[in-house]
Design an enzyme around this catalytic site. Structure first.
Site, mmCIF file in Angstrom:
data_model
loop_
_atom_site.group_PDB
_atom_site.id
_atom_site.type_symbol
_atom_site.label_atom_id
_atom_site.label_comp_id
_atom_site.label_asym_id
_atom_site.label_seq_id
_atom_site.Cartn_x
_atom_site.Cartn_y
_atom_site.Cartn_z
ATOM 1 N N HIS A 53 20.837 -0.312 43.131
ATOM 2 C CA HIS A 53 19.979 -1.453 42.766
ATOM 3 C C HIS A 53 19.429 -1.185 41.372
ATOM 4 C CE1 HIS A 53 19.889 -3.030 46.935
ATOM 5 N NE2 HIS A 53 19.977 -1.753 47.255
ATOM 6 N N ARG A 68 17.927 -3.668 39.525
ATOM 7 C CA ARG A 68 16.736 -4.539 39.381
ATOM 8 C C ARG A 68 16.777 -5.510 38.213
ATOM 9 N NH1 ARG A 68 15.746 -3.506 44.465
ATOM 10 N NH2 ARG A 68 14.752 -1.501 44.896
ATOM 11 N N ASN A 104 20.695 -8.358 44.972
ATOM 12 C CA ASN A 104 19.355 -8.802 45.380
ATOM 13 C C ASN A 104 18.342 -8.612 44.252
ATOM 14 O OD1 ASN A 104 19.556 -6.023 45.733
ATOM 15 N ND2 ASN A 104 18.024 -5.975 47.353
ATOM 16 N N ASP A 153 22.957 -8.176 50.430
ATOM 17 C CA ASP A 153 22.213 -6.935 50.666
ATOM 18 C C ASP A 153 20.715 -7.068 50.382
ATOM 19 O OD1 ASP A 153 21.821 -4.218 51.297
ATOM 20 O OD2 ASP A 153 21.740 -3.747 49.167
ATOM 21 N N HIS A 177 24.654 -5.957 54.994
ATOM 22 C CA HIS A 177 23.463 -5.184 55.386
ATOM 23 C C HIS A 177 23.178 -5.636 56.815
ATOM 24 C CE1 HIS A 177 19.049 -3.952 54.429
ATOM 25 N NE2 HIS A 177 19.196 -4.070 55.734
ATOM 26 N N ASP A 197 22.442 4.220 47.644
ATOM 27 C CA ASP A 197 21.455 3.173 47.944
ATOM 28 C C ASP A 197 20.221 3.396 47.070
ATOM 29 O OD1 ASP A 197 20.205 0.987 48.939
ATOM 30 O OD2 ASP A 197 19.845 1.772 50.948
ATOM 31 N N HIS A 233 11.490 1.850 42.700
ATOM 32 C CA HIS A 233 10.257 1.052 42.733
ATOM 33 C C HIS A 233 9.202 1.768 41.903
ATOM 34 C CE1 HIS A 233 11.509 -1.859 45.720
ATOM 35 N NE2 HIS A 233 11.958 -0.883 46.483
#
Lengths: 430, 315
Positions: free
Chosen positions: A63, A65, A95, A153, A181, A307, A311
């Site tokens: 990810h 972002r 996502n 996902d 997912h 994965d 954050h």
């Protein structure tokens, strides 16, 4: 960029070509020219004595972002993290905000990836528009733009009819995989961790393993009907591994991946409400870990992904219920897999390379994962015995939400070579 | 170790799960000593004079909040009342920022109620003030567990060997969890009663019995604690109707006929009259519901006193 590179005296592990021996790797114009004892002259010589020379690792689940949450990670920062972790190719999940659900978005990711000049950046498009689970997104246009697969996902496609349609529709396009997912939202509820004794005493809503297994079982029936390629993301339960094993025995075109935390951490880790352990699917039990490791040993699990889910500290510095799911792990994923699988002798190095390079390339249908002659020179060189301590403050990733901070791991990446260009080295700033 | 030698050294009260039997008994004994403060003509003790207690309540509460406020007042502390609706939290401020801002004002004890399990523990890791859990999600409500235990001990003399039923919405009850830890540590046998859909995961790993039949249990127990159904915490309905729930798990006058004569009827409140308990039972001779409220005051005074003592000892 050096025109010719000779990586000499390394131990070459290239399962696709059944090479598992000391050899030299000669790179010319960004391509593999030869893997042998031959020692030609070169512009640049890398002495890899005592090191493993591997086809570049491929992470099919990251990810980054971007677009939308660039403060957490950008394609540039994520790519830098990837090469530091030994990955020469990554697959971004859609996502983002907005979701990657059209050709323009796919092209944007590719462009940003090229600009970053680190790792190869691929992308999966969203199965449904806005990842809302209702209307199919323009898979054709996204495929033309270079999407290597589709997934919603972050959540699973809840509606079986929509999923069936996605599988059928995608059969028009060659080499496209539908990834899922697996999680039934109604069964998962507002769960924050694995449903079990720990969730009971912690007073946190649990996500029952059934939430994953029910959707996986449903999708297996849909694959049985369509015979379309289907990939299970981040398998977390023993029962899921068993369902996949059975489906493979039935010769269904199913592949799957696991994430490092589902091999190394149990839901006991949540007992101090440390949000760095909050992931989705959640950390499960020791029995689940045991079953998944057995499935890896048996070849049921096709790929090891990270994965990587970055954050900000401020986002994780919340009550467990309120914090987002995810672990930033790109830079230590290889070491974690060595710890989980090589050190306890569950698999050997060629098997590890198969599930971190060869199989991932097949899943996303790219001509990679091998040091075969004429292939693009994507190479990872590691020191298998070098022990290091994970230090999140040294991460290239913008985010530091990593529960492995302070862990001692073996297997340090020394060089990551992408298309014949050194994009990461422990010995110099690249 | 004798009681006199025991030293309380926790500056936070997060939950009863982590407390030893000795620690729980020490709080109860301390509470016993504070009972008489409420009977004086001037209901004050100087114990927390000059200290600041913040009631940091992110969930609605009547009795717990007032009980803590009064307990702090009786110990002569200054009390700040915080409610989410009138705070910066409604503007998006995080729990930690809120707490750090309050701490910058020089507070000593934070009494926190929060809808998220673990919020008090999270807070205790990040601020210097003492943290007292006034209920977190459906994790724990330690002072309720203590006051329930205190009430039983006061009337029955001891919990050793007592049979206690906790009835109703176990899955979403922080009271049930704190009660289980306190009561079993003090020697009681606890049976959880309710429909399977209101039992938490792996409940059998707790030191309790589980029954789905109140009728089968009611005649055996010395104490029955009726829990409120936490409608606000449920997703889909865990039972078909309130009528059916009451039929199987309501404490009715009729059902009380099967109970021991000296059974103690408890309820943490607020009561849904006619749902989990009939009014006549709630207000009946076996009911100790109001005594629980009274005892809560002494227990909370004891807790505030003890955490402050521990904090001062660590300074």
């Amino acid at each position: 960029m050096a025109k010719n590179i000779l990586i000499k005296n390394g131990f070459v592990i290239d399962p696709a070509n059944k090479i598992n021996q000391k050899a030299n790797v000669y790179v010319v114009d960004g391509k593999i020219a030869e893997v042998s004892k031959f020692e030609p002259k070169a512009d640049l010589i890398i002495d890899a004595a005592g090191k493993y020379v591997l086809p570049g690792l491929i992470d099919i689940h990251v990810h980054f972002r971007e677009p939308g949450d660039e403060e957490e990670e950008t394609i540039a920062s994520g790519s830098a993290a990837a090469v530091a972790g030994g990955f020469t190719s990554v697959v971004c999940m859609p996502n983002t905000d907005p979701a990657i659900d059209d050709a323009t978005s796919v092209e944007y990711i590719h462009r940003m990836g090229r600009q970053a000049r680190r790792t190869h950046v691929y992308v999966m498009g969203a199965i449904t528009k806005g990842r809302a689970g209702e209307q199919l997104s323009e898979m054709g246009f996204m495929t033309q733009a270079g999407a290597v697969g589709f997934t919603d996902d972050g959540s699973g496609v809840q509606n079986a009819a929509v999923m069936l349609r996605a599988l059928k529709y995608s059969s028009m396009f060659k080499n496209i995989v539908i990834s899922q997912h697996c999680q039934d939202n109604l069964l998962a509820g507002a769960g924050a961790m694995n449903a079990g004794f720990n969730s009971t005493v912690l007073g946190l809503p649990g996500i029952d393993p059934l939430a994953e297994e029910m959707m996986l079982w449903r999708d297996i029936q849909l694959v049985r009907k369509t015979n379309m390629r289907y990939h299970v993301q981040h398998v977390s339960t023993a029962k899921s591994a068993e369902l996949i094993r059975q489906a493979k025995n039935d010769c269904l075109p199913i592949t799957c991946e696991v994430a490092p935390h589902h091999l190394l951490l149990t839901d006991d880790a949540c007992c101090d409400y440390d949000t760095n352990y909050k992931v989705n699917p959640p950390l499960r039990t020791a029995k689940d870990i045991e079953a998944i490791k057995q499935a890896i040993k048996d070849g049921v699990i096709d790929a090891l992904a990270s994965d990587h889910a970055p954050h900000l500290k401020s986002e994780k510095e919340l009550e467990f219920l309120a914090a987002p799911f995810g672990i930033a792990s790109l830079e230590c994923a290889l070491g974690l897999y060595i710890k989980a699988l090589i050190e306890p002798k569950i698999i050997d190095w060629p098997q590890l390379v198969s599930i971190m390079a060869v199989n991932p390339a097949k899943i996303i249908s790219v001509d990679k994962g091998t040091l075969g002659k004429g292939k693009q020179a994507d190479i990872t060189i590691i020191d298998p015995d070098f022990e290091y301590t994970v230090d999140v403050n040294k991460f290239r990733s913008k985010s530091k939400n990593c529960p492995y901070d302070g862990w001692k791991l073996k297997g340090k990446v020394e060089y990551t070579i992408v298309g014949g260009e050194i994009r990461y080295s422990t010995f110099a700033t690249v | 170790m004798s009681k006199k030698e025991f030293i309380w050294n926790r500056k936070h009260l997060i939950g009863l799960r982590e407390l030893s039997r000795e620690e729980i008994e020490y709080i109860l004994d301390t509470a016993q000593g504070f009972e008489q403060v409420s009977t004086r003509s001037i209901k004050k003790a100087p114990t927390l004079r000059g200290k600041v207690v913040v009631n940091l309540f992110f969930e609605d509460s009547t009795r717990t909040r007032n009980s803590f406020t009064l307990a702090a007042n009786r110990l002569s502390a200054d009390v700040i009342e915080f409610t989410q609706k009138s705070s910066s939290v409604s503007k998006g401020e995080t729990l930690l920022d809120t707490a750090r801002n309050l701490e910058a004002m020089g507070i000593d004890i934070v009494v926190i109620r929060h809808s998220a399990g673990g919020a008090p523990k999270f807070l205790s890791r990040n601020i210097n003030a003492c943290v007292v859990n006034a209920g977190d999600g459906y994790c724990e409500h330690p002072t309720q567990g203590l006051l329930d235990t205190f009430t039983i001990r006061k009337i029955k003399g001891s919990l050793e060997g007592l049979k206690i039923a906790i009835v109703g919405d176990i899955a979403h009850s922080r009271v049930a969890r704190s009660d289980i830890y306190a009561m079993t540590k003090l020697g009681a046998e606890v049976t959880l009663v309710g429909p399977p859909t209101l039992m938490p995961a792996k409940v059998s790993q707790l030191p309790v019995q589980v029954s789905y039949s109140l009728d089968a249990v009611i005649g055996q127990v010395d104490v029955i604690n009726m829990l409120r159904i936490q409608f606000e915490r449920m997703g889909t309905n865990p039972f078909p109707s309130i009528k059916e729930y009451s039929h199987y798990f309501g404490l009715t006058v009729e059902r009380m006929k099967k109970a021991k004569k000296d059974i103690l009827v408890m309820h943490p409140g607020p009561i849904n009259r006619g749902v989990e308990i009939e009014s006549e039972v709630a207000d009946g001779t076996n009911s100790v519901i109001l005594q629980q409220v009274t005892n809560g005051l002494a227990v909370r005074m004891a807790v505030l006193f003890l955490v402050n003592q521990a904090a001062m000892a660590k300074e």
